[in-house]
Design a protein around this motif. Structure first.
Motif, PDB file in Angstrom:
ATOM      1  N   SER B 158      -1.070 -63.231 -56.139  1.00  0.00           N
ATOM      2  CA  SER B 158      -0.030 -62.820 -55.618  1.00  0.00           C
ATOM      3  C   SER B 158       0.101 -63.650 -54.279  1.00  0.00           C
ATOM      4  N   LEU B 159      -1.163 -63.950 -53.682  1.00  0.00           N
ATOM      5  CA  LEU B 159      -1.285 -64.475 -52.307  1.00  0.00           C
ATOM      6  C   LEU B 159      -0.826 -65.991 -52.715  1.00  0.00           C
ATOM      7  N   PHE B 160      -1.358 -66.591 -54.022  1.00  0.00           N
ATOM      8  CA  PHE B 160      -1.002 -67.903 -54.320  1.00  0.00           C
ATOM      9  C   PHE B 160       0.653 -68.024 -54.287  1.00  0.00           C
ATOM     10  N   LYS B 161       1.056 -67.220 -55.141  1.00  0.00           N
ATOM     11  CA  LYS B 161       2.714 -67.477 -55.117  1.00  0.00           C
ATOM     12  C   LYS B 161       3.356 -67.307 -53.630  1.00  0.00           C
ATOM     13  N   ASP B 162       2.646 -66.325 -52.901  1.00  0.00           N
ATOM     14  CA  ASP B 162       3.138 -65.975 -51.666  1.00  0.00           C
ATOM     15  C   ASP B 162       3.083 -67.533 -50.838  1.00  0.00           C
ATOM     16  N   THR B 163       2.454 -68.333 -51.140  1.00  0.00           N
ATOM     17  CA  THR B 163       2.417 -69.519 -50.172  1.00  0.00           C
ATOM     18  C   THR B 163       3.719 -70.331 -50.184  1.00  0.00           C
ATOM     19  N   SER B 164       4.702 -69.814 -51.213  1.00  0.00           N
ATOM     20  CA  SER B 164       6.051 -70.423 -51.210  1.00  0.00           C
ATOM     21  C   SER B 164       6.949 -70.344 -50.371  1.00  0.00           C
ATOM     22  N   ILE B 165       6.593 -69.069 -49.462  1.00  0.00           N
ATOM     23  CA  ILE B 165       7.228 -68.507 -48.362  1.00  0.00           C
ATOM     24  C   ILE B 165       7.192 -69.505 -47.098  1.00  0.00           C
ATOM     25  N   ALA B 166       5.965 -70.224 -47.295  1.00  0.00           N
ATOM     26  CA  ALA B 166       5.899 -71.161 -46.186  1.00  0.00           C
ATOM     27  C   ALA B 166       6.985 -72.580 -46.069  1.00  0.00           C
ATOM     28  N   SER B 167       7.805 -72.364 -47.164  1.00  0.00           N
ATOM     29  CA  SER B 167       8.687 -73.511 -47.184  1.00  0.00           C
ATOM     30  C   SER B 167       9.751 -73.204 -46.100  1.00  0.00           C
ATOM     31  N   VAL B 168       9.982 -71.953 -45.678  1.00  0.00           N
ATOM     32  CA  VAL B 168      11.168 -71.688 -44.839  1.00  0.00           C
ATOM     33  C   VAL B 168      10.473 -72.138 -43.413  1.00  0.00           C
TER      34      VAL B 168
END
Lengths: 259, 221
Positions: B158-168
């Motif tokens: 989950s945390l790995f996938k949550d890194t996508s939020i850093a794109s914002v």
């Protein structure tokens, strides 16, 4: 040389909530003695044993090992000992459990070594030697590197015994150590206990193995309904059956199930 | 509909994606490590403390679990510097956010793991004379690790996938790389298809590694 008791329990009481499990228990064990506690389930046998090394805090009375009060600085109701003091005190006794309770991440050897290293502060080499010696004594010299999950119940329990006696305790507490075993594995464990008894290890044993209690112990204590109902040498106790209704009904239930 | 799939443009800018996935993994690993320290420390404090301390830890956990990660990222990156006089780059800001976020989830994982250690094992530790600290170190933590590994795997993925939020906040991780390529090439299907595959493969590799650990440390009860 009338022996001063190694373990002296007097007027011991213990309740869980409103349920009084122990109602004034008196019991003495002298050094080298093997004392077996029998009695109906729920009669307080295990609780009694767990009070001796303070896994359960008792409410009243006193437990003394070598003249030193267990768990409290004075009597029950006195100040409870600090955790480090409690730990040092518990190291004086060894305990073997019904469900083995071996540490699942350590192999047989490491299970025995943990206390030697951490509590007795033995150097690694010496701890290893002691561990191997005791695993050999319980007939497991070929299983020193096995994890508990790789051992049968009987083997696990023998590791449990080795783990307890390797610490050179003043008294060994055995809590229904064969109850979780398949019938054909019971004897290999009881044989080890018999051997320890003949070596002069002081033991307080809670068991349902009446035959074993009769031939392996110096004294049998019948605990029912929270207190000692009868006690004596095995044959004395059996003679007592005629006068003790509760003992009679307990033992008759046993011989009934034995058939 | 006469859309022709063409990946040529994607391969030309593939360095954005390969750099991106490495950064994603790096962000996740650092945040998980810091989060694990926070989580483990607070879990141990929780199980050995009174009500007041427990209430504080629960408040932290509940706060983080009930606020969207996206909002936390904005709060820490845009909000915090306006209140406190600090400046940091987007990656650092995101690592801080994800660590605190991971910490809250990991407190729960470790706490239930500590609670799940069989009482008999603790009794055995007590009976042989181990002090509370020794019991924690030699009995409770090693047993807990084995119990929590499956739950940890889920949290890590989950945390790995949550890194996508850093794109914002323009951290050039994998999703940001995909957006960048999309903005240049308008190959929306191709770029997100490739990115999806990269997430899948990376996620699966992480899971595979953790499964190997689980098998090695399986606890029999």
């Amino acid at each position: 040389m009338s022996a001063i008791p190694l373990l002296k329990i007097s007027r011991l009481t213990k309740s869980f909530g409103t349920n009084q499990v122990l109602k004034s228990v008196d019991l003495e064990v002298t050094a080298g003695e093997v004392v077996t506690v029998i009695g109906p389930s729920g009669g307080g046998k295990t609780t009694l044993l767990r009070c001796v090394n303070f896994l359960e805090a008792y409410d009243g009375g006193s437990i003394k090992i070598d003249g030193r009060e267990v768990g409290y600085t004075d009597n029950a109701g006195g100040k409870k000992r600090g955790e480090v003091d409690l730990a040092a005190m518990r190291a004086e006794t060894g305990m073997v459990f019904q469900s083995f309770n071996l540490f699942p991440h350590l192999n047989a050897e490491q299970n025995v070594m943990l206390g030697l290293r951490q509590v007795r502060k033995k150097p690694h080499k010496e701890a290893l030697e002691i561990a191997r010696h005791w695993l050999d004594r319980v007939g497991l010299s070929h299983k020193t590197g096995s994890l508990p999950s790789e051992l049968s119940g009987g083997q696990q329990q023998r590791v449990g015994i080795a783990r307890a006696v390797a610490m050179d305790p003043k008294i060994l507490l055995l809590d229904e150590i064969t109850s979780a075993l398949d019938p054909e594995l019971v004897n290999e464990v009881l044989d080890v206990v018999r051997q320890l008894a003949s070596d002069g290890m002081t033991m307080l044993i809670v068991t349902h193995e009446i035959a074993f209690a009769r031939d392996a112990s110096h004294r049998i204590v019948f605990v029912a309904d929270g207190s000692v109902s009868a006690q004596g040498k095995p044959d004395e106790l059996m003679a007592e059956v005629a006068n003790n209704e509760r003992l009679r009904s307990f033992l008759s239930r046993f011989s009934a199930t034995a058939h | 509909m006469n859309y022709q799939l063409s990946f040529t443009q994607i391969w030309r800018h593939f360095d954005k994606l390969s750099y991106g996935v490495l950064l994603s993994i790096e962000l996740a690993v650092i945040a998980i490590l810091i989060g694990a320290v926070i989580g483990l420390t607070l879990a141990v404090i929780y199980v050995s403390s009174g009500r007041v301390v427990r209430a504080f830890i629960s408040a932290y956990v509940e706060f983080i679990r009930n606020v969207p990660l996206l909002l936390l990222v904005y709060l820490v990156f845009y909000g915090l510097p306006t209140v406190v006089n600090i400046a940091y780059d987007a990656s650092t800001s995101f690592i801080v956010t994800l660590s605190v976020y991971a910490g809250a989830y990991l407190v729960e994982v470790f706490r239930s793991g500590l609670d799940a250690v069989p009482k008999g094992l603790l009794d055995a530790g007590k009976a042989m004379g181990l002090t509370p600290w020794q019991r924690l170190l030699h009995v409770r933590l090693p047993t807990m690790t084995r119990i929590t590994l499956p739950a940890l795997s889920n949290t890590f993925i989950s945390l790995f996938k949550d890194t996508s939020i850093a794109s914002v906040i323009a951290v050039p991780e994998l999703t940001f790389g995909a957006q960048w390529i999309n903005n240049r090439t308008f190959r929306i299907v191709e770029v997100y298809a490739v990115t999806t595959v990269i997430y899948l493969v990376a996620g699966y590799l992480i899971l595979f590694g953790l499964r190997m650990l689980e098998r090695r440390f399986r606890v029999e009860r």
